[in-house]
Scaffold this active site. Structure first.
Site, PDB file in Angstrom:
ATOM      1  N   GLY A   1      29.908  22.120  10.515  1.00 53.24           N
ATOM      2  CA  GLY A   1      29.050  20.860  10.960  1.00 53.24           C
ATOM      3  C   GLY A   1      29.761  19.377  11.137  1.00 53.24           C
ATOM      4  O   GLY A   1      30.139  19.226   9.968  1.00 53.24           O
TER       5      GLY A   1
ATOM      6  N   HIS B   1      22.809  24.862  12.210  1.00 59.46           N
ATOM      7  CA  HIS B   1      23.605  25.679  11.889  1.00 59.46           C
ATOM      8  C   HIS B   1      23.993  26.252  13.845  1.00 59.46           C
ATOM      9  O   HIS B   1      24.755  27.106  13.724  1.00 59.46           O
ATOM     10  CB  HIS B   1      22.987  25.951  11.222  1.00 59.46           C
ATOM     11  CG  HIS B   1      22.825  26.695   9.515  1.00 59.46           C
ATOM     12  ND1 HIS B   1      22.118  26.504   8.777  1.00 59.46           N
ATOM     13  CD2 HIS B   1      24.391  26.656   9.129  1.00 59.46           C
ATOM     14  CE1 HIS B   1      22.405  25.868   8.042  1.00 59.46           C
ATOM     15  NE2 HIS B   1      24.014  25.794   7.833  1.00 59.46           N
TER      16      HIS B   1
ATOM     17  N   LYS C   1      28.305  16.991   9.613  1.00 59.93           N
ATOM     18  CA  LYS C   1      27.622  16.623   8.110  1.00 59.93           C
ATOM     19  C   LYS C   1      28.267  16.232   7.586  1.00 59.93           C
ATOM     20  O   LYS C   1      28.690  15.727   6.907  1.00 59.93           O
ATOM     21  CB  LYS C   1      26.357  17.103   8.482  1.00 59.93           C
ATOM     22  CG  LYS C   1      25.177  16.409   7.156  1.00 59.93           C
ATOM     23  CD  LYS C   1      23.945  16.703   7.000  1.00 59.93           C
ATOM     24  CE  LYS C   1      23.851  17.561   6.222  1.00 59.93           C
ATOM     25  NZ  LYS C   1      24.532  17.145   4.839  1.00 59.93           N
TER      26      LYS C   1
ATOM     27  N   GLY D   1      23.782  29.990   4.665  1.00 59.74           N
ATOM     28  CA  GLY D   1      22.622  30.130   4.588  1.00 59.74           C
ATOM     29  C   GLY D   1      21.262  29.334   5.049  1.00 59.74           C
ATOM     30  O   GLY D   1      21.848  28.102   5.266  1.00 59.74           O
TER      31      GLY D   1
ATOM     32  N   LEU E   1      18.992  28.707   7.123  1.00 55.28           N
ATOM     33  CA  LEU E   1      19.533  28.293   8.640  1.00 55.28           C
ATOM     34  C   LEU E   1      18.853  27.450   8.985  1.00 55.28           C
ATOM     35  O   LEU E   1      17.851  27.413   8.991  1.00 55.28           O
ATOM     36  CB  LEU E   1      20.364  29.263   9.542  1.00 55.28           C
ATOM     37  CG  LEU E   1      21.562  30.191   8.816  1.00 55.28           C
ATOM     38  CD1 LEU E   1      21.188  31.506  10.274  1.00 55.28           C
ATOM     39  CD2 LEU E   1      22.370  29.655   8.476  1.00 55.28           C
ATOM     40  N   HIS E   2      19.339  26.647   9.859  1.00 55.25           N
ATOM     41  CA  HIS E   2      18.390  25.917  10.434  1.00 55.25           C
ATOM     42  C   HIS E   2      19.373  25.261  11.567  1.00 55.25           C
ATOM     43  O   HIS E   2      19.658  25.494  11.597  1.00 55.25           O
ATOM     44  CB  HIS E   2      18.480  23.563   9.583  1.00 55.25           C
ATOM     45  CG  HIS E   2      18.831  23.296   9.026  1.00 55.25           C
ATOM     46  ND1 HIS E   2      20.235  22.849   9.882  1.00 55.25           N
ATOM     47  CD2 HIS E   2      19.274  23.000   8.174  1.00 55.25           C
ATOM     48  CE1 HIS E   2      20.885  22.615   9.501  1.00 55.25           C
ATOM     49  NE2 HIS E   2      21.163  22.862   7.888  1.00 55.25           N
TER      50      HIS E   2
ATOM     51  N   GLN F   1      32.171  26.661  -5.135  1.00 51.86           N
ATOM     52  CA  GLN F   1      32.043  25.109  -4.247  1.00 51.86           C
ATOM     53  C   GLN F   1      30.957  23.895  -5.345  1.00 51.86           C
ATOM     54  O   GLN F   1      30.813  23.229  -5.045  1.00 51.86           O
ATOM     55  CB  GLN F   1      32.502  24.968  -3.515  1.00 51.86           C
ATOM     56  CG  GLN F   1      30.621  25.809  -2.574  1.00 51.86           C
ATOM     57  CD  GLN F   1      31.096  25.624  -0.990  1.00 51.86           C
ATOM     58  OE1 GLN F   1      31.308  26.604  -0.170  1.00 51.86           O
ATOM     59  NE2 GLN F   1      29.828  24.632  -0.442  1.00 51.86           N
TER      60      GLN F   1
HETATM   61  O1  PAF Z   1      28.943  24.238   5.098  1.00 55.81           O
HETATM   62  C1  PAF Z   1      29.011  24.836   4.326  1.00 55.81           C
HETATM   63  O2  PAF Z   1      28.043  25.242   4.048  1.00 55.81           O
HETATM   64  C2  PAF Z   1      30.114  25.751   3.483  1.00 55.81           C
HETATM   65  O3  PAF Z   1      29.854  24.164   2.379  1.00 55.81           O
HETATM   66  C3  PAF Z   1      31.006  26.282   4.243  1.00 55.81           C
HETATM   67  C4  PAF Z   1      31.845  26.325   4.991  1.00 55.81           C
HETATM   68  C5  PAF Z   1      30.158  27.866   4.351  1.00 55.81           C
HETATM   69  C6  PAF Z   1      31.750  27.373   2.686  1.00 55.81           C
HETATM   70  O4  PAF Z   1      30.865  27.544   1.432  1.00 55.81           O
END
Ligand code: PAF
Length: 269
Positions: free
Chosen positions: A139, A28, A141, A22, A24-25, A52
């Site tokens: 992405g 994304h 990045k 989320g 989002l920029h 994570q």
């Molecule tokens: O890159 C991300 O935004 C996250 O690491 C992902 C791939 C959505 C997994 O949670």
């Protein structure tokens, strides 16, 4: 989610998937655009994945902007926004079976954030199992993340094709990231120095300078002078993240500007 995806498959419509957390920029949205070219239907997931994040990281304060995200995705005409709950992704009272990650996932980002990539691999696998995409777009990045995901797809022979999309940058070169909003006005002005350091290093390599460690130390000195606390600045092989040769190289860096930690990278060849 699976019922919808099965119905798509039955109707011979391919699914392109963009997993996100989320906030989002434009980075994304560029992934969404790529998904639209590749597939009939686009699914975007929004899920801030707790596994994570390390204990002292920004899980609680990670920007959650669902309303705004939904508006942006509506404009892009995506078919589904999948926003699972944590109870669905990680059933309560059940030990999590993490997906193991390869050795290269233990360095760079993996060294700074030891449990990060196993959390990424695990949630991406779960999201793939829910969305059943033919194509998934990530992405660049998060360069190391792209390699971890590709590795998982190979290891488990997952029936999904992984695509990557280039970094989207602000006009001054700063790579777009949800975490850029943690920067103060002063830090925001300093931040493009990270990209500058990558450009300079790439230029030196392309001019034939072969002493990579000298290029790396000069870059670290430059970024440090610009108030960054450098975590790593390193030239690597872009496929294995091992020692670089004379082609297929990538330069990767991560550095803190005060509290915010910025990531960036640049392909050389
Ligand atoms: O890159 C991300 O935004 C996250 O690491 C992902 C791939 C959505 C997994 O949670």
């Amino acid at each position: 989610m699976q019922a919808w995806s099965h119905a798509c498959k039955k109707a011979k419509q391919g699914i392109g998937f963009v997993p996100t957390m989320g906030n989002l920029h434009d980075g994304h949205l560029a992934l969404v655009d790529k998904a639209k070219v590749l597939a009939d239907k686009v699914v975007v997931s929004i899920y801030v994945n707790p596994t994570q994040f390390g204990e002292n990281e920004d899980f609680d304060k990670y920007p959650r902007t669902e309303q705004q995200d939904m508006e942006r995705l509506e404009q892009k005409n995506v078919a589904v926004v999948f926003m699972p709950d944590t109870d669905e992704m990680y059933p309560p009272n059940k030990k999590i079976d993490f997906i193991p990650v390869p050795d290269f996932a233990r360095e760079l980002e993996g060294a700074a954030r030891p449990e990060h990539f196993r959390g990424v691999a695990t949630i991406v696998k779960k999201l793939f199992d829910a969305v059943l995409p033919e194509h998934a777009i990530f992405g660049e990045k998060d360069f190391q993340q792209c390699l971890v995901v590709k590795n998982m797809v190979l290891e488990y022979a997952l029936d999904v094709e992984i695509h990557t999309a280039p970094i989207v940058r602000d006009a001054d070169g700063l790579a777009k990231s949800s975490r850029n909003q943690y920067l103060t006005a002063e830090q925001r002005l300093q931040a493009p120095a990270l990209y500058q350091s990558l450009l300079t290093a790439r230029q030196q390599i392309l001019e034939g300078k072969l002493d990579y460690s000298e290029i790396e130390s000069q870059a670290i000195e430059f970024i440090s002078k610009e108030s960054f606390d450098v975590d790593y600045f390193t030239i690597r092989d872009a496929t294995t993240l091992g020692q670089p040769g004379t082609h297929n190289r990538v330069i990767l860096t991560a550095a803190r500007l005060g509290i915010p930690r910025l990531l960036d990278n640049l392909r050389v060849d």
